[in-house]
Design a protein around this motif. Structure first.
Motif, PDB file in Angstrom:
ATOM      1  N   GLY A 158       0.657  -1.352   0.151  1.00 15.34           N
ATOM      2  CA  GLY A 158       0.270   0.102   0.017  1.00 15.34           C
ATOM      3  C   GLY A 158       1.305   1.363  -0.104  1.00 15.34           C
ATOM      4  O   GLY A 158       2.218   1.222   0.510  1.00 15.34           O
ATOM      5  N   GLU A 159       0.609   2.324  -0.194  1.00 15.82           N
ATOM      6  CA  GLU A 159       1.262   3.555  -0.557  1.00 15.82           C
ATOM      7  C   GLU A 159       1.555   3.934   0.740  1.00 15.82           C
ATOM      8  O   GLU A 159       2.455   4.589   0.390  1.00 15.82           O
ATOM      9  CB  GLU A 159       0.190   4.613  -1.370  1.00 15.82           C
ATOM     10  CG  GLU A 159      -0.881   4.689  -0.570  1.00 15.82           C
ATOM     11  CD  GLU A 159      -1.100   5.748   0.473  1.00 15.82           C
ATOM     12  OE1 GLU A 159      -0.387   6.899   0.662  1.00 15.82           O
ATOM     13  OE2 GLU A 159      -2.126   5.836   1.435  1.00 15.82           O
ATOM     14  N   HIS A 160       1.080   3.562   1.793  1.00 16.51           N
ATOM     15  CA  HIS A 160       1.687   3.982   4.015  1.00 16.51           C
ATOM     16  C   HIS A 160       2.786   3.036   3.386  1.00 16.51           C
ATOM     17  O   HIS A 160       3.550   3.802   4.701  1.00 16.51           O
ATOM     18  CB  HIS A 160       0.480   3.953   4.278  1.00 16.51           C
ATOM     19  CG  HIS A 160       0.178   2.559   4.113  1.00 16.51           C
ATOM     20  ND1 HIS A 160      -0.976   2.371   3.017  1.00 16.51           N
ATOM     21  CD2 HIS A 160      -0.236   1.451   4.666  1.00 16.51           C
ATOM     22  CE1 HIS A 160      -1.480   0.675   3.641  1.00 16.51           C
ATOM     23  NE2 HIS A 160      -0.350   0.450   4.534  1.00 16.51           N
ATOM     24  N   THR A 161       2.874   2.144   2.654  1.00 17.21           N
ATOM     25  CA  THR A 161       4.652   1.458   3.008  1.00 17.21           C
ATOM     26  C   THR A 161       5.455   1.418   2.321  1.00 17.21           C
ATOM     27  O   THR A 161       6.198   1.214   2.453  1.00 17.21           O
ATOM     28  CB  THR A 161       3.886  -0.063   2.954  1.00 17.21           C
ATOM     29  OG1 THR A 161       3.958  -0.174   1.836  1.00 17.21           O
ATOM     30  CG2 THR A 161       2.680  -0.538   3.867  1.00 17.21           C
ATOM     31  N   ASP A 162       5.146   2.351   1.317  1.00 13.07           N
ATOM     32  CA  ASP A 162       6.156   2.961   0.306  1.00 13.07           C
ATOM     33  C   ASP A 162       7.984   3.448   1.575  1.00 13.07           C
ATOM     34  O   ASP A 162       7.759   4.526   2.462  1.00 13.07           O
ATOM     35  CB  ASP A 162       5.694   4.518  -0.217  1.00 13.07           C
ATOM     36  CG  ASP A 162       7.306   4.849  -0.978  1.00 13.07           C
ATOM     37  OD1 ASP A 162       7.189   4.209  -2.369  1.00 13.07           O
ATOM     38  OD2 ASP A 162       7.598   5.507  -1.361  1.00 13.07           O
ATOM     39  N   VAL A 163       8.827   3.325   0.687  1.00 13.08           N
ATOM     40  CA  VAL A 163       9.854   3.777   1.684  1.00 13.08           C
ATOM     41  C   VAL A 163      11.196   4.388   0.391  1.00 13.08           C
ATOM     42  O   VAL A 163      12.555   4.590   0.585  1.00 13.08           O
ATOM     43  CB  VAL A 163      10.969   2.443   1.777  1.00 13.08           C
ATOM     44  CG1 VAL A 163      10.200   1.450   3.083  1.00 13.08           C
ATOM     45  CG2 VAL A 163      11.395   1.358   1.111  1.00 13.08           C
ATOM     46  N   THR A 164      10.546   5.287  -0.526  1.00 15.74           N
ATOM     47  CA  THR A 164      10.898   5.992  -1.178  1.00 15.74           C
ATOM     48  C   THR A 164      10.730   7.124  -1.722  1.00 15.74           C
ATOM     49  O   THR A 164      11.712   8.471  -2.388  1.00 15.74           O
ATOM     50  CB  THR A 164      10.738   5.143  -2.551  1.00 15.74           C
ATOM     51  OG1 THR A 164       9.366   5.596  -2.820  1.00 15.74           O
ATOM     52  CG2 THR A 164      11.339   4.037  -2.984  1.00 15.74           C
ATOM     53  N   GLY A 165      10.000   8.064   0.026  1.00 17.98           N
ATOM     54  CA  GLY A 165       9.662   8.856  -0.121  1.00 17.98           C
ATOM     55  C   GLY A 165       8.358   9.681  -1.020  1.00 17.98           C
ATOM     56  O   GLY A 165       7.920  10.989  -1.404  1.00 17.98           O
ATOM     57  N   HIS A 166       7.763   8.805  -1.837  1.00 20.82           N
ATOM     58  CA  HIS A 166       6.125   9.377  -2.449  1.00 20.82           C
ATOM     59  C   HIS A 166       4.929   8.679  -1.882  1.00 20.82           C
ATOM     60  O   HIS A 166       4.507   8.367  -2.364  1.00 20.82           O
ATOM     61  CB  HIS A 166       6.622   8.717  -4.329  1.00 20.82           C
ATOM     62  CG  HIS A 166       7.678   8.319  -4.388  1.00 20.82           C
ATOM     63  ND1 HIS A 166       7.589   9.804  -5.621  1.00 20.82           N
ATOM     64  CD2 HIS A 166       9.319   7.827  -4.701  1.00 20.82           C
ATOM     65  CE1 HIS A 166       8.739  10.311  -6.210  1.00 20.82           C
ATOM     66  NE2 HIS A 166       9.553   8.919  -5.625  1.00 20.82           N
ATOM     67  N   TRP A 167       4.777   8.372  -0.601  1.00 22.07           N
ATOM     68  CA  TRP A 167       3.386   8.746   0.041  1.00 22.07           C
ATOM     69  C   TRP A 167       2.482   9.044  -1.112  1.00 22.07           C
ATOM     70  O   TRP A 167       2.584   9.844  -1.870  1.00 22.07           O
ATOM     71  CB  TRP A 167       3.867   9.013   1.571  1.00 22.07           C
ATOM     72  CG  TRP A 167       4.843   8.402   2.023  1.00 22.07           C
ATOM     73  CD1 TRP A 167       5.001   7.214   2.698  1.00 22.07           C
ATOM     74  CD2 TRP A 167       5.966   9.104   2.157  1.00 22.07           C
ATOM     75  NE1 TRP A 167       5.741   7.415   2.941  1.00 22.07           N
ATOM     76  CE2 TRP A 167       6.460   7.988   3.256  1.00 22.07           C
ATOM     77  CE3 TRP A 167       6.283  10.310   2.174  1.00 22.07           C
ATOM     78  CZ2 TRP A 167       8.232   8.591   3.844  1.00 22.07           C
ATOM     79  CZ3 TRP A 167       7.460  10.332   2.737  1.00 22.07           C
ATOM     80  CH2 TRP A 167       8.483   9.473   3.573  1.00 22.07           C
ATOM     81  N   HIS A 202       1.479   5.325  -8.094  1.00 19.40           N
ATOM     82  CA  HIS A 202       3.174   5.145  -8.198  1.00 19.40           C
ATOM     83  C   HIS A 202       3.962   4.490  -6.779  1.00 19.40           C
ATOM     84  O   HIS A 202       4.474   3.237  -6.879  1.00 19.40           O
ATOM     85  CB  HIS A 202       4.906   5.813  -8.987  1.00 19.40           C
ATOM     86  CG  HIS A 202       4.732   7.072  -8.246  1.00 19.40           C
ATOM     87  ND1 HIS A 202       3.884   8.203  -8.950  1.00 19.40           N
ATOM     88  CD2 HIS A 202       6.012   6.908  -7.654  1.00 19.40           C
ATOM     89  CE1 HIS A 202       4.806   8.784  -8.206  1.00 19.40           C
ATOM     90  NE2 HIS A 202       5.486   8.638  -7.623  1.00 19.40           N
ATOM     91  N   ALA A 203       3.203   4.661  -5.945  1.00 17.72           N
ATOM     92  CA  ALA A 203       3.773   4.370  -4.237  1.00 17.72           C
ATOM     93  C   ALA A 203       3.191   3.277  -4.311  1.00 17.72           C
ATOM     94  O   ALA A 203       4.114   1.839  -3.971  1.00 17.72           O
ATOM     95  CB  ALA A 203       3.592   5.357  -2.964  1.00 17.72           C
ATOM     96  N   ALA A 204       1.470   2.539  -4.072  1.00 14.78           N
ATOM     97  CA  ALA A 204       1.407   1.440  -4.456  1.00 14.78           C
ATOM     98  C   ALA A 204       1.788   0.507  -5.342  1.00 14.78           C
ATOM     99  O   ALA A 204       2.119  -0.707  -4.843  1.00 14.78           O
ATOM    100  CB  ALA A 204      -0.367   1.989  -4.871  1.00 14.78           C
ATOM    101  N   LEU A 205       1.583   1.136  -6.473  1.00 17.29           N
ATOM    102  CA  LEU A 205       2.189  -0.036  -7.470  1.00 17.29           C
ATOM    103  C   LEU A 205       3.535  -0.676  -7.154  1.00 17.29           C
ATOM    104  O   LEU A 205       3.980  -1.668  -7.146  1.00 17.29           O
ATOM    105  CB  LEU A 205       2.302   0.969  -8.354  1.00 17.29           C
ATOM    106  CG  LEU A 205       3.075   0.151  -9.704  1.00 17.29           C
ATOM    107  CD1 LEU A 205       2.111  -1.622 -10.147  1.00 17.29           C
ATOM    108  CD2 LEU A 205       3.026   0.606 -11.272  1.00 17.29           C
ATOM    109  N   ARG A 206       4.925   0.347  -6.334  1.00 16.93           N
ATOM    110  CA  ARG A 206       5.972   0.256  -6.619  1.00 16.93           C
ATOM    111  C   ARG A 206       5.647  -0.745  -4.807  1.00 16.93           C
ATOM    112  O   ARG A 206       6.487  -2.200  -5.054  1.00 16.93           O
ATOM    113  CB  ARG A 206       6.839   0.908  -5.497  1.00 16.93           C
ATOM    114  CG  ARG A 206       7.565   1.337  -6.438  1.00 16.93           C
ATOM    115  CD  ARG A 206       8.219   3.086  -6.572  1.00 16.93           C
ATOM    116  NE  ARG A 206       8.939   3.338  -6.984  1.00 16.93           N
ATOM    117  CZ  ARG A 206       9.479   5.087  -7.410  1.00 16.93           C
ATOM    118  NH1 ARG A 206       9.391   4.807  -6.510  1.00 16.93           N
ATOM    119  NH2 ARG A 206      10.049   5.688  -8.490  1.00 16.93           N
ATOM    120  N   SER A 207       5.078  -0.678  -4.104  1.00 15.15           N
ATOM    121  CA  SER A 207       5.022  -1.628  -2.785  1.00 15.15           C
ATOM    122  C   SER A 207       4.101  -2.719  -2.874  1.00 15.15           C
ATOM    123  O   SER A 207       5.236  -4.125  -2.640  1.00 15.15           O
ATOM    124  CB  SER A 207       4.175  -1.054  -1.611  1.00 15.15           C
ATOM    125  OG  SER A 207       2.634  -0.633  -2.350  1.00 15.15           O
TER     126      SER A 207
END
Length: 437
Positions: free
Chosen positions: A403-412, A416-421
């Protein structure tokens, strides 16, 4: 067991994870409480053609994972262009001056911030930023992040600024609606043998060393591993009192409580024609090129036009983020549209009847009141800069979070944060399975 992996939530994170796992020949079941997929991506067709985005709308910069999906799905994008206009405190519209950019230099200086991780409000009071420049900074931080300036982490703003610089600050639209991407992922999952079950509201998760049992409104589902891709607002309500429980409770749930779910309200007004291009406040060429409109002394304080050709939808979207969004709570789309007619008529100096007669429909979705979301998107409060990374740690090799809240790249708060996670969680599952072979 029913599946090798059960995924909770069919938003971008859950769909991305499920697709990646299905491509590795794993049996995957996605459980989605609603009768639709997409999560906070919600593209609504409007009268006369085109779509109104009620959730995610912009493709921010050029994150490689998202653009790879856009290309693979074969959807069309158009770069966001247009003039930025601002309403002066004395009324009247003017082009947003380039010399206002230095006002936001304090945010850029936070990129390598090494001080105490205070809430932005507390940091600003001792920052040396002139009093005259603080309101604009506060409005930007709250509006863009859907956050409370008295809570959001100053260190997270620096991390976010650096992350945005890395992918570019321009933005694009998905022609025909963002939902084309989640629809494409769902289609690929089905083709790969995955199973997406709609209307399966998760009530509880019981797990141990050998099996995970997910209790749902439509019966139990068992699997060897589970990816939890539910919104932060739902995870923060994990206990039996609110109808969702996890036994034993993973450590990630406690870290979820340290994060915050932001508040935002938006509504899109669709018109018969672009009436504002003929308003007497500025010349037609400038008004026809308007992309964003800032009205800091009004509610909502931000407006934007629909994207340009080939779908030049005659629409204006109003936006307010942060604590001020609560003033819109409980109002229907029609009520917001009526209020919007009054405000727009005053801004553009024309009779309200002109705006009202041109209005075809108003579209909105209240994410804060949505029982399956409980908020717009996440942000990091002061002192919780490590919480997202902590949530990415697998629980006993059985439970994984995305989920976007678990992003560790600064894109909360981004697609794309959700996709990456989701891709990250899938790789963690695969690595765990390979380790126990």
């Amino acid at each position: 067991m029913d599946a090798d992996v059960v995924v909770l939530g069919a938003g971008m994170a859950g769909l991305a994870a499920a697709r990646a796992l299905a491509e590795r020949n794993l049996r995957v079941i996605i459980l989605e409480a609603q009768q639709r997929i997409g999560g906070r991506i919600l593209s609504q067709p409007v009268e006369g053609g085109g779509v109104a985005e009620l959730g995610a709308e912009f493709v921010h910069g050029h994150p490689p994972e998202l653009w790879a999906l856009i290309e693979e799905a074969g959807v069309q994008t158009v770069e966001r262009e247009g003039i930025m206009l601002r309403e002066g405190f004395g009324g009247g519209l003017e082009t947003n001056a380039d010399d206002e950019e230095p006002m936001f230099a304090p945010l850029e200086k936070l990129e390598d911030f090494a001080g105490e991780d205070l809430p932005f409000w507390d940091w600003l009071k001792t920052s040396g930023v002139p009093d005259s420049e603080r309101p604009a900074l506060l409005a930007y931080v709250e509006g863009f992040n859907a956050a409370d300036a008295r809570r959001i982490s100053v260190k997270s703003l620096g991390v976010q600024q650096k992350a945005e610089d890395a992918i570019g600050s321009d933005s694009s639209h998905v022609v025909g609606g963002y939902a084309q991407l989640t629809d494409y992922l769902a289609k690929r999952i089905a083709e790969l043998g995955g199973d997406i079950r709609l209307g399966f509201e998760v009530l509880g998760v019981r797990w141990g060393d050998d099996e995970i049992c997910v209790e749902t409104s439509q019966g139990d589902v068992s699997a060897a591993r589970c990816i939890v891709a539910l919104p932060l607002g739902i995870l923060q309500r994990v206990n039996k009192e609110h109808g969702l429980w996890m036994e034993p409770e993973p450590a990630a749930i406690a870290h979820a409580q340290r994060l915050a779910m932001g508040d935002a309200e938006r509504f899109t007004m669709v018109f018969r024609e672009r009436w504002w291009t003929a308003a007497p406040v500025l010349n037609r060429e400038t008004l026809n090129s308007m992309g964003f409109l800032f009205t800091p002394q009004r509610m909502p304080p931000v407006w934007w036009t629909a994207h340009p050709e080939p779908e030049r939808l005659p629409a204006l979207t109003g936006w307010v983020g942060g604590p001020k969004a609560k003033s819109f709570r409980g109002k229907s789309a029609d009520e917001l549209g009526a209020a919007g007619c009054v405000v727009l008529a005053e801004i553009f100096g024309i009779p309200e009847s002109v705006v009202r007669d041109a209005l075809v429909s108003t579209h909105r979705h209240d994410w804060a009141e949505d029982m399956y979301t409980r908020g717009a998107y996440s942000y990091v409060p002061g002192g919780a800069i490590d919480a997202s990374a902590a949530m990415t740690q697998p629980e006993c090799g059985r439970i994984f979070f995305a989920g976007e809240h678990t992003d560790v790249t600064g894109h909360w708060g981004t697609v794309h944060a959700a996709l990456r996670s989701g891709l990250r969680a899938a790789e963690q599952v695969i690595a765990e399975l390979e380790s126990v072979k």
